[in-house]
Design an enzyme around this catalytic site. Structure first.
Site, short mmCIF file in Angstrom:
data_model
loop_
_atom_site.label_atom_id
_atom_site.label_comp_id
_atom_site.label_asym_id
_atom_site.label_seq_id
_atom_site.Cartn_x
_atom_site.Cartn_y
_atom_site.Cartn_z
N ASP A 161 12.88 -23.25 -3.66
CA ASP A 161 13.84 -24.23 -3.15
C ASP A 161 14.01 -25.38 -4.14
OD1 ASP A 161 14.00 -22.72 -0.86
OD2 ASP A 161 12.59 -23.98 0.26
N ASP A 190 15.72 -18.98 -4.23
CA ASP A 190 15.85 -19.06 -2.78
C ASP A 190 16.90 -20.10 -2.43
OD1 ASP A 190 15.46 -18.51 -0.13
OD2 ASP A 190 13.44 -19.30 -0.01
N ASP A 194 16.60 -26.87 1.86
CA ASP A 194 16.01 -26.28 3.06
C ASP A 194 15.23 -27.29 3.88
OD1 ASP A 194 17.04 -23.89 2.24
OD2 ASP A 194 15.14 -22.80 2.22
N ARG A 243 24.82 -19.30 3.75
CA ARG A 243 23.99 -20.46 4.15
C ARG A 243 24.54 -21.76 3.58
NH1 ARG A 243 17.65 -18.35 3.93
NH2 ARG A 243 18.01 -16.39 5.04
#
Length: 522
Positions: A161, A190, A194, A243
Site C-alpha cells: 500500500d 496492492d 487503504d 476500487r
C-alpha cells in the site's frame, strides 16, 4: 492490468542521496501544511491539525523522519516534519525511543499523534517505501509523492500500500499527494490508499491516484465494518482497474473527483456501505458505480454527476452496476459544510490543483483554482465553508464573557511541583498557581456531569508570563484534540459537551505556572 502502464512522474521532483542524519530544527510556528485547514470528515471528532503549534524539523532521509518522531518529549508532542528529496530503503532504518515505534521497511507512524509530514523545496518522493499509520491520530500528510510500493518482489514495503491505515486510526488528512504504482497485483502492487480495522474521520483531497490495479478500500473484508466517515474530494483517479474506492460499511462522501480510464469498476459500495456521490466527472470508464463481486449490497445517494463515455455491464449475480441511469437508493446526511464545483468544470479544476507540486491550490466552488491563503491563522479557525458564520460573534481570542465554569468544579493533572496544587487553577486567585514537576505536563478541570464548553482562558502567574510554549486542549472523555497552538491566553473551539477538559503543555521556555484555567460555555 490489461494495459501497459506509463509511469508519469513530476519532473520537478528532485532526488537527493543524503546520508541518514538527524533532522535540523528550523522553528516553532504553526504547521505550514495546514495553512488552509483540513476539510471533509477530517474536520469532525475534534478536527485534524497535525503538528500545528509544535517544533518544525527538516528531513532528507527516512531515518531522519523516524529520528524526528523518536526525539519528541512524548508520542503526542506536536511536530511538523518538512521532507525534501527521495526517501527509500537505502536511507530508511529503524529508530528506537519512548515516543515512537518505527521500522526499517516503511515510514512508520505507529501509536503516535499530532504529526504533519509535508513535502517542501524540490519535492518529496517516497520511492518503493510506503507510509503506514497504525493506532494513531491527528496526522497530516501533504505535498508528497509515494510510488511503486510492492507487496511481492523486491523490495517490499507496507503490504504493497502506498498509504495504509489500520487499527484504531482517527483524524487523518491526506492532501495534495501523488500516489502511483506501475501495475496491478500480478506485478506485485496492492492498494494506493487503504483503511482497515477501525479507521475513522479521514479526508483524501486534491490528490492523484494512478497506474494501479487497485485505487484503495475501506474495510479489509465484508465483516470489517468498523471504518467510515471518509471524504474523497477533488482527486483524480486515472488508469486503474477497480476500487476507486471499495467501500465496506460506514459512510463516505465522494464529490468533485475526476475519474478517467477505469477498466473494471469504480466506486464499489458493498456490505452495507452508504456513499453520497456528488458532482463527479466520470470519463472513458466502465461500471463506475455499483455493488460488485459480492451479494452483500451497498447503497448510494447520487446527484449532479456527469457520465462521459461510460459503459455499463448487465446486472447479473454479484455484479450490480448502478447505471446506465444511476438513481439514489439511500439518503446520507453530511455534518460539515462544503462548496461544490459544477461537475462540468471538475476536470479542469482537478488538473490544476490535484497532486504534489501544485502549490497547494484549492477550489472554493467557483470552478477557479485558488492559491492557499497565507494569512489564514490555521485549521482551528472556521473556514470559508462555515455553515453559519456570524460577524457579530466574539472571536476565539476575545475576552471571555459569562460564568467561569471552573469555579466550583474539580481538577487533577499529570504532576504537580512542590508547593503547587491542581485546585489553584480554579480558585479565582491569581496569587496561587499550578506547575508540573518538569517543563511539560497537563492539568484538567472536571465536572460531575456533561458540561458545554467552547472557550478557555489560560492565565499565567505573575513573573512567568510567556513561559508556556506549545499546548493542546483535549476532550478527556474521548481523547479528541479540540485545539492546539502556543502561548497562554484565550482559546476557542467548537462547542463541546464533556465532563473533563485537559490543558496539556507540550513545550515551554521556562517553568510553566498556570494561575487560572477558566472555562466558558460561549
Amino acid at each position: 492490468m490489461r494495459r501497459p502502464v506509463a509511469l508519469r512522474l513530476n519532473a520537478a521532483l528532485a532526488t537527493l542521496a543524503v546520508a541518514a542524519a538527524t533532522g535540523v530544527v528550523l522553528s516553532m510556528p504553526e504547521a505550514a501544511a495546514a495553512a488552509s485547514g483540513a476539510t471533509g470528515y477530517a474536520t469532525q471528532n475534534g478536527g485534524t491539525t497535525g503538528g500545528a503549534g509544535g517544533q518544525t524539523v527538516r528531513a532528507t532521509t527516512g531515518t531522519a523522519i523516524h529520528q524526528a518522531l523518536c526525539g519528541r518529549a512524548s508520542s503526542s508532542t506536536p511536530i511538523t516534519i518538512e521532507v525534501e528529496g527521495t526517501i527509500n530503503h537505502g536511507n530508511t532504518s529503524k529508530v528506537s525511543g519512548d515516543s515512537c515505534s518505527t521500522a526499517e521497511d516503511k515510514i512508520e507512524l505507529k501509536q503516535i499523534s499530532n504529526v504533519t509530514i509535508v513535502g517542501v523545496g524540490g519535492g518529496a518522493v517516497f520511492d518503493q517505501l510506503g507510509i503506514h499509520i497504525r493506532e494513531s491520530s491527528n496526522i497530516i500528510i501533504q505535498n508528497v509523492t509515494v510510488r511503486n510500493v510492492k507487496k511481492s518482489g523486491s523490495p517490499t514495503s507496507n503490504g504493497g500500500d502506498a498509504i495504509g491505515m489500520e487499527s484504531g486510526v482517527r483524524n487523518v488528512w491526506v492532501d495534495h499527494t501523488t500516489l502511483e504504482a506501475s501495475g496491478g497485483e500480478s506485478e506485485g502492487y496492492d492498494g494506493l490508499f487503504d483503511m482497515k480495522n477501525d479507521t475513522q474521520y479521514v479526508t483524501l483531497s486534491y490528490s492523484v491516484l494512478r497506474n494501479s490495479g487497485r485505487g484503495g478500500l475501506i474495510g479489509s473484508s465484508e465483516s470489517d465494518r468498523s471504518n467510515g466517515y471518509v471524504t474523497f474530494h477533488h482527486n483524480k483517479y486515472e488508469n486503474i482497474d477497480s476500487r476507486t474506492p471499495l467501500l465496506r460499511g460506514g459512510i463516505s462522501h465522494i464529490y468533485n473527483n475526476h475519474y478517467v480510464d477505469l477498466h473494471e469498476s469504480g466506486i464499489n459500495s458493498r456490505a452495507g456501505a452508504r456513499a453520497k456521490v456528488d458532482n463527479n466527472y466520470f470519463q472513458d470508464s466502465k461500471d463506475v458505480l455499483g455493488t460488485f463481486y459480492t451479494d452483500e449490497a451497498g447503497y448510494w445517494q447520487v446527484s449532479g454527476n456527469i457520465f462521459d463515455n461510460v459503459t455499463w455491464s448487465e446486472r447479473e449475480g454479484d455484479n450490480n452496476p448502478a447505471g446506465p441511469d444511476p438513481r439514489s437508493n439511500t439518503s446520507v446526511s453530511i455534518p460539515y459544510s462544503y462548496n461544490l464545483d459544477a461537475a462540468d468544470c471538475v476536470p479542469g479544476v482537478v488538473s490544476q490543483t490535484a497532486g504534489a507540486g501544485k502549490g497547494l491550490k484549492v477550489s472554493d466552488g467557483s470552478c477557479t483554482p485558488q492559491n492557499p491563503d497565507p494569512t489564514d491563522p490555521g485549521p482551528t479557525d472556521p473556514g470559508p465553508t462555515d455553515p453559519d458564520p456570524d460577524p457579530t460573534d466574539p472571536g476565539p481570542t476575545d475576552p471571555p464573557t459569562g460564568t467561569n465554569l471552573s469555579i466550583g468544579a474539580g481538577s487533577d493533572g499529570s504532576s504537580k511541583a512542590a508547593g503547587t496544587s491542581y485546585g489553584n487553577v480554579r480558585d479565582g486567585d491569581m496569587g496561587t498557581y499550578w506547575s508540573p514537576t518538569g517543563s511539560t505536563g497537563s492539568v484538567s478541570v472536571k465536572w460531575g456531569s456533561a458540561t458545554t464548553v467552547s472557550k478557555i482562558n489560560i492565565r499565567e502567574a505573575a513573573g512567568s508570563e510567556g513561559n508556556i510554549g506549545s499546548w493542546r486542549v483535549v476532550n478527556h472523555d474521548t481523547g479528541s484534540v479540540l485545539a492546539s497552538g502556543s502561548g497562554a491566553g484565550v482559546i476557542g473551539f467548537a462547542r463541546t459537551s464533556l465532563e473533563k477538559i485537559t490543558f496539556e503543555i507540550t513545550g515551554s521556555s521556562g517553568t510553566p505556572r498556570v494561575a487560572e484555567f477558566e472555562t466558558y460555555a460561549g
